[in-house]
Design a protein around this motif. Sequence first.
Motif, PDB file in Angstrom:
ATOM      1  N   UNK A 145       0.831  -1.201   0.000  1.00 11.21           N
ATOM      2  CA  UNK A 145       0.000   0.000   0.000  1.00 11.21           C
ATOM      3  C   UNK A 145       0.864   1.250   0.000  1.00 11.21           C
ATOM      4  N   UNK A 146       0.524   2.169  -0.911  1.00  7.97           N
ATOM      5  CA  UNK A 146       1.252   3.436  -0.976  1.00  7.97           C
ATOM      6  C   UNK A 146       0.842   4.324   0.192  1.00  7.97           C
ATOM      7  N   UNK A 147      -0.428   4.593   0.300  1.00 11.52           N
ATOM      8  CA  UNK A 147      -0.965   5.379   1.412  1.00 11.52           C
ATOM      9  C   UNK A 147      -2.483   5.278   1.360  1.00 11.52           C
ATOM     10  N   UNK A 148      -3.095   5.430   2.499  1.00 15.32           N
ATOM     11  CA  UNK A 148      -4.561   5.456   2.536  1.00 15.32           C
ATOM     12  C   UNK A 148      -5.063   6.855   2.186  1.00 15.32           C
ATOM     13  N   UNK A 149      -6.294   6.914   1.750  1.00 17.94           N
ATOM     14  CA  UNK A 149      -6.920   8.185   1.423  1.00 17.94           C
ATOM     15  C   UNK A 149      -7.540   8.741   2.707  1.00 17.94           C
ATOM     16  N   UNK A 150      -7.105   9.905   3.176  1.00 17.68           N
ATOM     17  CA  UNK A 150      -7.698  10.446   4.404  1.00 17.68           C
ATOM     18  C   UNK A 150      -9.085  11.021   4.138  1.00 17.68           C
TER      19      UNK A 150
END
Length: 269
Positions: free
Chosen positions: A79-84
């Motif tokens: 995972x690159x990053x979660x969407x806040x």
Amino acid sequence: MTDAHSQEKKHTAESFAAELRRRIKEGAKGYEAGAKLPTLRAFATEEAGVARGVAEKAIDRLRAEGLIESRRGSGSYVRASRIPRTSPGRLAATQWGRGLSIQAYDSMDPPKAVDVTVGDVVPPAQVAQALGVQPGEMVLSRHRRYVRERRSVQLATAYLPTDLTRGTRIEHTDTGPGGTYARLAEQGFAPTRFLERVISRAPTPEEINGVDGREGLGLRREGSLVFEITRHAYAGDRCVEVSLMVLDAEMYELLYAFPAGEEDKPAGV
């Protein structure tokens, strides 16, 4: 004579998950953010002491932890990053009142709305009741699918009374600066409070595969979870919008920032 391969340490799902977790957290080559992971077959043939079933269980474990995401038909990725998704600031009048989208509050690069469809529909019974319309009465529906890096991450449908939308840009696919809430404000019905209900659950087949020609989220059938968010927007005592949203729980994180003060129990709770 004992075969050397038989003397190799056999991984369990727990031990192999721990090894993959270490590689991801250390950013080892091939395990950087966004990297595509080897296939289960590759793990079984290239990793010492790892059976295919063990690799599959380890990947499932790391997916549940949020370290890995799976893309149907493409494989598994770090995972690159979660969407806040930051509340309540994203819904503040200072956001849409300045002509900004609520998604822009969350991120400099928010998911993009695609497949926007607008039209009159008979809403679900609970929506009709919230909006104060009679059973069978038409309301305006705005359906959107949101994508990030070509992956569908959210399905959203907003329902509004037609007496507030006729002849306005809310009837258009592009509602203009500030979106729907800015257009409601122009009609004298600026939202003054919101109520959101959030639950987690398994996705329905329609949410996975789509329905009526609309694309779905394209999730794995087993083990996937979504956030179901129901939002009521009020102008004074009148409910002026009900929005039903389904978010890929692997892709989002829900953030809440609010001042400590006196308890204020929202109406309807």
